[in-house]
Scaffold this active site. Structure first.
Site, PDB file in Angstrom:
ATOM      1  N   ASP A   1     109.318 130.597 131.044  1.00 34.36           N
ATOM      2  CA  ASP A   1     109.245 131.471 132.219  1.00 34.36           C
ATOM      3  C   ASP A   1     110.598 132.046 132.610  1.00 34.36           C
ATOM      4  O   ASP A   1     110.701 132.765 133.604  1.00 34.36           O
ATOM      5  CB  ASP A   1     108.665 130.697 133.405  1.00 34.36           C
TER       6      ASP A   1
ATOM      7  N   ASP B   1     113.474 128.244 128.912  1.00 34.35           N
ATOM      8  CA  ASP B   1     112.084 127.891 129.181  1.00 34.35           C
ATOM      9  C   ASP B   1     111.230 129.149 129.079  1.00 34.35           C
ATOM     10  O   ASP B   1     111.727 130.272 129.187  1.00 34.35           O
ATOM     11  CB  ASP B   1     111.942 127.268 130.567  1.00 34.35           C
TER      12      ASP B   1
ATOM     13  N   ASP C   1     104.142 123.684 121.940  1.00 37.34           N
ATOM     14  CA  ASP C   1     103.948 122.248 121.758  1.00 37.34           C
ATOM     15  C   ASP C   1     102.509 121.823 121.958  1.00 37.34           C
ATOM     16  O   ASP C   1     102.157 120.682 121.659  1.00 37.34           O
ATOM     17  CB  ASP C   1     104.853 121.476 122.721  1.00 37.34           C
TER      18      ASP C   1
ATOM     19  N   ASP D   1     117.851 116.872 129.187  1.00 35.73           N
ATOM     20  CA  ASP D   1     118.971 117.793 129.307  1.00 35.73           C
ATOM     21  C   ASP D   1     120.236 117.083 129.789  1.00 35.73           C
ATOM     22  O   ASP D   1     121.308 117.234 129.190  1.00 35.73           O
ATOM     23  CB  ASP D   1     118.610 118.953 130.241  1.00 35.73           C
TER      24      ASP D   1
END
Length: 830
Positions: A369, A367, A186, A529
């Site tokens: 990570d 995500d 992004d 979310d």
């Protein structure tokens, strides 16, 4: 990608749609799941195991007993209000002030009781799921799957972590021809794209190596550098012992050495990309750049492709399938002056681009990570989405998403700031699984694509109804509308498909459509979310919770106090944004489709920051009169009050013990969660209430600080704990800490003042009532200080080991100072 074995997701035959539509869809019971598999020669893919019936019954009974005590307590408080005010007035406070104080205290107690009930009731019907992934050994039964990986800032989300996550996905135990990994950058950062390109190159060696030897985990950083006690949480156990599947031990050692050398070279190249350009050579800027869709690895065929026996690939890959899943880099277009809707906008761009390239019926969200720690995690999630019937597979119907718990590497052994959050995942989410299912929490979640399109579940559709691809809702792209109507996945990586995908990630595509409102991830909040999951449950969809062993996915968490508080601030502000939006759980529709306790759980999720207002008042106001020497606490508590207080404390302890029994969490984890709740409520929650109040009043959008990510294994145990957990000991002052520091200081000073004034010596009191009046204020001060103890450790940094004697010395000095002042006042007034 090839079709998903005839798995239909968009429309179901009328026979599979129950005619009854007068109630929400609750989670399947063990009996119903057994009936579901009747006539099938194979065992069901998902089994529900009962949690100890005796424990759950005692748990429910204790909750309802405590609720009854609450009712009796408040009835008594209101009935004897005049007597309480008169008693307080006799202690030296005016009638109006006493009434104000009493009203405020009643309001706080009512709020605390209300929030406790909202938190506990949805957890009264927990279930535990188990899956049989071996029943899906036939790869032809598996549907296609798209995996979305999101990153937004290479400064705070290391590109090396993104590369490792991508590699773990490509090496997962799922058919290579049925997986497509999409990486959303992004920020449009050249360094991130370079890291993903490096990962694509290294995957040609890493993925076959994992398949050849069956190593776990399949994140190279965690595998090579996450040994016992290291930052990787000891997950590289397979190298030394356990489930080795290779041909010969010496061959594994030799191959591992060669692959590690290649990985270290890749790591150096990625580090060089960052060092070469400190400004992160970007395709424009973080908020102003063109859209890019680049296929880095083409989709694989369905037939296995064996490697070569010579050394051209560094290791012997004969008889090893060397096919790789498809990999696509996506950077959506962003322009200044146009709303980009943060992560939700990036996810919706991926949803559209993937529809014209692969259109898999299921989507895994991770995500950058969070890597795949268990190679069977993807198969485990699919078990909830399909059913085995005869020799084939059918769609499981109304399961919108499967939420896996978040597990973390690199967290300090004591988990000072409750990063693991086991109380939420293994208690709250597990409890909700017995209703309509867990709340979506941002990562580690497997979705049904059609549910993201805002479609009702099969039981709520008209017979034979499917997806109506309305251009006013989805946009004007003909290929995308065709993919919405399609019932199977497909593979298109030609120039036309890529050009269409690029158009779908443009910043203007969503103009005049329902994206972010009725389609895709929900806009208008930083916690997209929770809002997205709520919209699915409100339509009648169910969700499922599954805690795999070993953990399905693992990520990193902020162990620094300032970073952790900023993370909590973002969550709290996002929750309040949902409360003040059209997705308010109290007012939103879906009355027949949303379980009442599920609605209560969402209401609790969106209003909990308001608790900070009452809690901060309770932490400060009772302590201030003690410091000033006033008589706010002079009124002796009645025996009835003491009895109610004791009953509430005993039942609270009983609920906690029973909760830990059925959930499997330790009492220590429960206590750390309580401590950090107090720290958060007196800091981040207060700031969230202020931010959202400003937004509601002025319409100004909330800006938030992205949580910094790090490689958990970057500091090995060889360097010692001080270096391994350096972030834990770093003291970074932030304004969020000021209210908590004030509450801590006031209560410590209040304890010293009470001692200096002789109020601690309750054994010298003339009566039991006087002793209780002397002891209760100090006990309350101790209760606050004990809860804020982790915060005191955080303020001390590397000197945290000395916090006990320092707090003791501070209390002694404060006591002596207050005692000296009291003597001076007595001398001058004598």
């Amino acid at each position: 990608m090839p079709p998903s074995a005839g798995l239909a997701t968009e429309s179901l035959p009328a026979a599979t749609c129950p005619a009854k539509k007068d109630a929400y869809a609750a989670a399947a019971s063990p009996e119903s799941e057994t009936k579901l598999a009747a006539g099938d020669e194979r065992a069901p893919l998902v089994r529900t195991t009962r949690i100890s019936t005796t424990t759950i019954k005692l748990y429910r009974l204790t909750i309802f007993v405590r609720i009854a005590i609450f009712v009796l307590f408040f009835k008594w408080r209101i009935t004897y209000a005049a007597r309480a005010i008169s008693s307080t007035d006799a202690g030296g406070i005016g009638m109006s002030k006493a009434a104000t104080f009493w009203t405020a205290s009643i309001a706080g107690e009512l709020w605390f009781a209300f929030m406790w009930v909202l938190d506990q009731l949805p957890k009264t019907m927990p279930v535990r799921r188990a899956v049989d992934v071996t029943a899906l050994n036939d790869d032809t039964l598996l549907p296609a799957m798209d995996v979305f990986v999101t990153t937004a800032d290479p400064d705070k989300e290391p590109p090396l972590a993104t590369a490792n996550t991508v590699l773990s996905i490509l090496a997962a135990g799922y058919p290579a021809g049925k997986v497509t990994c999409y990486v959303s950058d992004d920020a449009g950062a050249e360094v991130t794209r370079g890291a993903v390109v490096e990962a694509a190159r290294f995957a040609a060696l890493w993925v076959p190596f994992c398949r050849k030897h069956g190593v776990e985990p399949r994140n190279p950083e965690a595998y090579f550098n996450g040994g016992e006690g290291g930052g990787g949480g000891g997950k590289a156990r397979v190298v030394a012992r356990g489930s080795y599947k290779g041909r010969a031990w010496p061959e594994l050692v030799r191959d591992r050495r060669r692959v590690r050398r290649e990985y270290e070279e890749m790591r150096l190249r990625i580090d060089a990309l960052q060092a070469a350009d400190a400004r992160r050579r970007r395709c424009g800027a973080a908020d102003d750049h063109a859209g890019v869709v680049q296929v880095l690895i083409d989709s694989a065929g369905s037939a296995p492709q064996l490697g070569v026996a010579d050394g051209s690939k560094l290791i012997d890959l004969a008889s090893v399938d060397v096919r790789l899943p498809a990999l696509v880099y996506v950077c959506r277009e962003k322009r200044r002056g146009r709303a980009h809707h943060r992560k939700a906008g990036a996810m919706n761009a991926l949803l559209r681009a993937s529809a014209v390239l692969s259109n898999a019926p299921f989507i895994l969200n991770l995500d950058c990570d969070h890597y795949v720690n268990n190679s069977q995690a993807l198969r485990a999630g699919i078990c909830f989405m399909i059913e085995r019937r005869g020799g084939g597979a059918e769609d499981a119907g109304d399961v919108a998403f499967v939420q896996f718990p978040q597990r973390f590497d690199g967290v300090d052994p004591g988990d000072r700031y409750a990063n693991h959050n086991r109380v939420f995942f293994d208690c709250t989410e597990l409890g909700l699984d017995g209703l309509q299912g867990p709340i979506y929490v941002g990562t580690g979640c497997l979705f049904r694509r059609v549910a993201l399109y805002g479609v009702d579940p099969p039981r709520w559709r008209s017979p034979g109804g499917g997806v109506a691809a309305d251009p006013a809702k989805f946009g004007e792209s003909a290929p995308f509308l065709a993919s919405v109507r399609a019932e199977q996945s497909h593979s298109r990586d030609d120039g036309d498909a890529i050009a269409e995908a690029s158009a779908l990630v443009s910043c203007a595509y969503e103009d005049g459509t329902a994206w972010g409102r009725d389609v895709g991830w929900v806009y208008g909040t930083v916690t997209e979310d929770v809002a997205t999951g709520f919209c699915m449950h409100r339509r009648g969809w169910r969700s499922a919770y599954y805690a795999a062993a070993p953990d399905a996915f693992r990520g990193t968490a902020p162990i620094n106090l300032a970073d952790r508080l900023h993370q909590v601030l973002r969550w709290a502000a996002g929750s309040l944004e949902i409360f003040f939006s059209r997705n308010n759980a109290l007012l939103a529709g879906g009355r027949r489709r949303l379980h009442p306790l599920q609605r209560a759980a969402y209401l609790n999720t969106t209003v909990y920051p308001f608790t900070s207002l009452f809690l901060m008042a309770y932490c400060l106001f009772p302590a201030i009169p003690l410091i000033a020497g006033g008589g706010g606490w002079n009124a002796a508590p009645t025996p009835t009050y003491v009895a109610f207080l004791a009953a509430l404390m005993v039942t609270l302890a009983a609920v906690a013990v029973l909760e830990t029994r059925w959930s499997g969490i330790a009492l220590g984890e429960w206590w750390r969660n309580e401590q950090f709740w107090m720290v958060s409520a007196t800091s981040a929650y207060l700031a969230a209430v202020a931010q959202v109040a400003l937004k509601v009043a002025t319409g100004k959008e909330i800006s938030f600080k992205l949580t910094s990510k790090h490689l958990a294994s970057s500091a090995t145990p060889v360097a010692g704990k001080d270096r391994q957990y350096a972030e834990l000991y770093a003291v970074r002052w932030t304004a969020l800490m000021a209210p908590t520091a004030a509450a801590l200081a006031v209560n410590v000073a209040s304890m010293a003042a009470a001692g200096g004034g002789g109020r601690w010596w309750w054994w010298d009191a003339p009566s039991a009532a006087a002793a209780a009046a002397a002891a209760l204020p100090v006990a309350f001060n101790v209760w606050v200080v004990v809860h804020l103890y982790p915060f005191a450790l955080g303020l001390m940094g590397r000197r945290s080991k000395a916090v006990r004697p320092i707090l003791f010395l501070f209390a002694v000095v404060a006591y002596l100072a207050v005692r000296f002042l009291c003597l001076l006042l007595q001398f001058h007034t004598a």
